[in-house]
Design a protein around this motif. Structure first.
Motif, PDB file in Angstrom:
ATOM      1  N   VAL A 705      -2.164   4.653   1.780  1.00  0.00           N
ATOM      2  CA  VAL A 705      -3.194   5.326   0.982  1.00  0.00           C
ATOM      3  C   VAL A 705      -4.493   4.543   1.128  1.00  0.00           C
ATOM      4  O   VAL A 705      -4.551   3.354   0.799  1.00  0.00           O
ATOM      5  N   SER A 706      -5.526   5.223   1.612  1.00  0.00           N
ATOM      6  CA  SER A 706      -6.812   4.549   1.835  1.00  0.00           C
ATOM      7  C   SER A 706      -7.878   4.966   0.839  1.00  0.00           C
ATOM      8  O   SER A 706      -8.953   4.351   0.792  1.00  0.00           O
ATOM      9  N   ALA A 707      -7.634   6.013   0.038  1.00  0.00           N
ATOM     10  CA  ALA A 707      -8.617   6.453  -0.965  1.00  0.00           C
ATOM     11  C   ALA A 707      -7.924   7.307  -2.009  1.00  0.00           C
ATOM     12  O   ALA A 707      -6.899   7.940  -1.735  1.00  0.00           O
ATOM     13  N   ASN A 708      -8.504   7.337  -3.215  1.00  0.00           N
ATOM     14  CA  ASN A 708      -8.007   8.166  -4.303  1.00  0.00           C
ATOM     15  C   ASN A 708      -9.200   8.498  -5.184  1.00  0.00           C
ATOM     16  O   ASN A 708      -9.841   7.594  -5.741  1.00  0.00           O
ATOM     17  N   THR A 709      -9.532   9.792  -5.308  1.00  0.00           N
ATOM     18  CA  THR A 709     -10.714  10.189  -6.086  1.00  0.00           C
ATOM     19  C   THR A 709     -10.491  10.078  -7.587  1.00  0.00           C
ATOM     20  O   THR A 709     -11.452  10.138  -8.351  1.00  0.00           O
ATOM     21  N   GLY A 710      -9.235   9.908  -8.044  1.00  0.00           N
ATOM     22  CA  GLY A 710      -8.945   9.864  -9.479  1.00  0.00           C
ATOM     23  C   GLY A 710      -8.737   8.479 -10.027  1.00  0.00           C
ATOM     24  O   GLY A 710      -8.855   8.264 -11.238  1.00  0.00           O
ATOM     25  N   TRP A 711      -8.437   7.503  -9.154  1.00  0.00           N
ATOM     26  CA  TRP A 711      -8.141   6.145  -9.624  1.00  0.00           C
ATOM     27  C   TRP A 711      -8.190   5.216  -8.412  1.00  0.00           C
ATOM     28  O   TRP A 711      -7.790   5.612  -7.313  1.00  0.00           O
ATOM     29  N   PRO A 712      -8.662   3.962  -8.576  1.00  0.00           N
ATOM     30  CA  PRO A 712      -8.829   3.085  -7.409  1.00  0.00           C
ATOM     31  C   PRO A 712      -7.517   2.442  -6.953  1.00  0.00           C
ATOM     32  O   PRO A 712      -7.409   1.222  -6.804  1.00  0.00           O
TER      33      PRO A 712
END
Length: 725
Positions: A705-712
């Protein structure tokens, strides 16, 4: 030792040897590179099921609570009135000891024949010492079905002669006969004090207690002599120190008492040898010190050449027993342990003893109040502990278990258990180096009814705390285990790790289910472990509890015959079952061991494979990229992934950027599906589906996982893997 918890409170104060079953005799055969396992015994045992009989053979059976399950070899011969079993004598002998069982509440006799001629002597049989109930021990059933009775034949027999036993009315189940050439009674040592001279009655009619006490007082610094005869001792001896108690031989000098020595301390130099102590213990009462020795003999003492029978425990040792040696003795038919070093033991050696039919651990070290240190169980032969382990090490520092032969454990136990189960506090966990070397385990391991899953032949158990000691297991032979060979577990169900285990040189033959049963987090290295006739799969590696972390098996080289992995953590392999063909609709990742590059607080990797969409893994925060990996157990043509977050609406919609990678060996990973964004929205179930290309074949599935718009952080509540598109 047992607890009343969900598993099993202490209530009572190169290759190793192979085993050959030839003509019904259990014989230890040593390879050239290693000493033989087990004791050097004065008798040879012959199994009833291998003899000639007009009776009915029962077994084999491993089911707790059945008569055959407690028998040597899990088989025996049932005789009705007039039926007999005839043994071929394996060696020159003049005595026989017989293991048998009669129905509860009954007693009788067996006629004895030598080469067809009936002897005037008979063997008495009784259920008096059998059928023990311990309702306070979780998982226990009525047990302790067998008993032992011995007879001097009054004549010599030679190898090839025939000795038969015949039921005279009572149904008798005959298990095994021990044939022995008993030496003549020894003579009184010069300068010794005879208990008869002090008033002891060798007929057994009078009470000899005071005579024994007076002899001990008179013989300080010397020897108390116990001539041939039966002596009734009605209360325990204390103040025993700086004295030798010696008999004419364990077949001749017999003390009838259930409590022989009971003392909390002694200055030591006590030497007890060459007689029998036979008790009248018919039930297990843990508040009663119904033991041959209860407490301390003091430093530099010894016990040798003893026959101990019908007691609660042979030796329950507390206080100062430094440098004690217990050797060349027989401990039979105890309702609890055979011997227990109950803390504080230093330099104790328990060696070359024979133990049969214990109602708890046959040999145990329990580091209560202070650790047992630098002590060992060596070259002992143990048969048929019917409610616990053959050998159990509960904590302690620098302990050795070497060259023992253990067979036919029945319930709630393994052949050998190395454990941090404490039972009570203060407890000293395993520390230093625990050496388990040259042991042979035959038909050991059992189903634990409290866990509803099996216990392995050799178990390392982080029951109440992590195992951080170095555990070296070398030159082990495991034959005909009904379930697994090696087990690593946190039996208290709290997921403590088992670390620093090295298994080098083992032969495993005809194990019922798996070679390695791994249920704890932690790690072990295996070298030169060879297995044949594996019942289900090489490895069962499923965390217990499910989210407690994985167990890493490192291949150190030279291993063979056990490379496969049990694939379905939702089921237990059954003996001889083999790996099932996976249901094409089954989630291959469920319950499988999972790891990650990092996790936040309690949101551990296993929570993404536990079958519960409301629990979840969360990676370390603000540290992209993060990866989550699951071991499916075997390579599969996975075609579809379903990724989930908790379905609750409090989880706002988000997009995670994910790369799917796969590996067949856990080392080299290849990209299966390139990096892309996957939308998770509670309005549509908070799930995302990933289709994998045809030709994909993987055992290790990794999501980066390289990104998450809801949580870092990376987040998954479930990762599901399917064979179907």
């Amino acid at each position: 030792m047992h607890s009343s918890t969900a598993a099993h409170l202490r209530r009572t104060p190169a290759i190793g040897a192979v085993v050959a079953l030839a003509a019904g005799m259990l014989v230890a055969v040593a390879p050239a590179a290693h000493a033989a396992s087990g004791a050097t015994l004065p008798f040879t045992s012959v199994e009833a099921e291998s003899a000639t009989t007009t009776g009915t053979k029962i077994g084999p059976d491993h089911t707790q609570g059945t008569l055959a399950s407690e028998a040597s070899g899990r088989q025996a011969v049932r005789l009705s009135s007039g039926q007999r079993v005839e043994f071929t004598v394996p060696r020159a002998a003049n005595a026989v000891n017989l293991a048998y069982s009669v129905p509860d509440g009954q007693s009788g006799t067996l006629n004895v024949y030598v080469n067809g001629t009936r002897l005037a002597r008979t063997i008495p049989v009784t259920s008096k010492y059998s059928y023990v109930d311990t309702g306070w021990i979780a998982g226990a059933k009525t047990h302790h079905f067998f008993d032992n009775a011995r007879l001097l034949l009054g004549r010599d027999v030679q190898a090839g002669d025939k000795v038969a036993v015949e039921s005279t009315g009572t149904q008798v189940t005959v298990d095994v006969a021990d044939f022995e050439q008993v030496a003549a009674a020894a003579s009184q040592p010069a300068g010794s004090v005879s208990v008869v001279a002090k008033g002891a009655d060798p007929s057994g009619n009078g009470d000899s207690t005071q005579a024994f006490r007076d002899a001990i007082t008179a013989a300080q610094g010397g020897t108390v002599w116990i001539p041939p005869g039966d002596y009734r001792v009605t209360s325990s001896l204390s103040g025993v120190q700086n004295v030798t108690l010696q008999g004419a031989g364990s077949w001749y000098s017999v003390v009838r008492t259930s409590r022989f020595v009971d003392q909390t301390s002694s200055s030591g130099n006590v030497h007890i040898k060459d007689f029998a102590v036979i008790g009248e213990v018919t039930e297990r009462v843990d508040s009663s010190p119904d033991n041959f020795v209860n407490g301390s003999l003091g430093p530099n003492s010894s016990v040798s050449g003893m026959w101990l029978q019908h007691l609660k425990v042979g030796l329950w040792l507390t206080g100062n027993n430094d440098n004690l040696v217990v050797e060349n003795s027989r401990i039979l038919d105890t309702t609890a342990d055979g011997l227990n070093l109950n803390g504080s033991a230093k330099g104790v050696r328990v060696r070359n003893n024979f133990l049969r039919n214990q109602g708890d651990d046959s040999l145990a070290m329990w580091s209560l109040y202070a650790p047992d240190t630098n002590s060992s169980f060596e070259n002992n032969t143990i048969s048929q502990p019917n409610l616990a382990n053959g050998i159990a090490i509960y904590g302690g520092t620098d302990i050795s278990v070497k060259n023992n032969l253990v067979s036919d454990t029945n319930a709630l136990g393994s052949g050998i258990a190395i454990s941090n189960q404490k039972f009570l506090d203060p407890f000293s966990p395993l520390a230093g180096t625990i050496t388990v070397d040259g042991n042979t385990l035959v038909r050991t391991g059992a189903m634990n009814p409290n866990w509803n899953h099996p216990m392995g032949a050799l178990r390392v158990d982080s029951y109440d705390s992590a195992v951080n000691a170095t555990v070296d297991i070398t030159d082990t032979t495991i034959i005909d285990s009904p379930y697994s060979a090696f087990e690593f577990v946190s039996g208290g169900g709290r997921g403590y790790p088992v670390r620093n285990v090295d298994v080098t040189g083992a032969t495993v033959r005809n194990t019922g289910t798996v070679v390695v049963q791994a249920e704890a987090q932690g790690a072990a290295t295996f070298r030169n472990v060879t297995a044949t006739q594996v019942g289900a799969a090489g490895v069962y590696n499923c965390p217990y509890p499910a989210n407690s972390g994985s167990f890493t098996l490192t291949d150190g080289g030279g291993n063979s015959g056990w490379s496969s992995t049990w694939t379905d953590c939702s089921t237990w392999p059954q003996p001889g079952q083999g790996n099932p063909d996976p249901d094409p609709g089954r989630n291959l990742a469920k319950g499988r061991p999972a790891t990650a590059t990092g996790s936040q607080d309690v949101y551990t990797p296993g929570k993404a494979a536990d079958g519960d969409a409301n629990s979840y893994w969360e990676s370390a925060n603000n540290a992209f990229p993060q990866a989550w990996t699951v071991d499916l157990g075997s390579s599969y043509p996975v075609r579809r992934l379903v990724l989930k977050l908790p379905p609750s609406a409090v989880w706002g919609a988000r997009t995670q950027t994910i790369t799917v990678l796969g590996s067949t060996d856990g080392s080299a990973y290849a990209t299966v599906v390139g990096s892309r964004g996957y939308r998770f929205d509670p309005a549509t179930g908070n799930t995302a589906t990933v289709s994998l290309p045809s030709g994909t074949d993987l055992r290790y599935l990794r999501l980066s996982v390289s990104a998450n718009t809801g949580w870092p952080a990376g987040q998954f509540s479930e990762v599901e893997a399917y064979l179907t598109s």
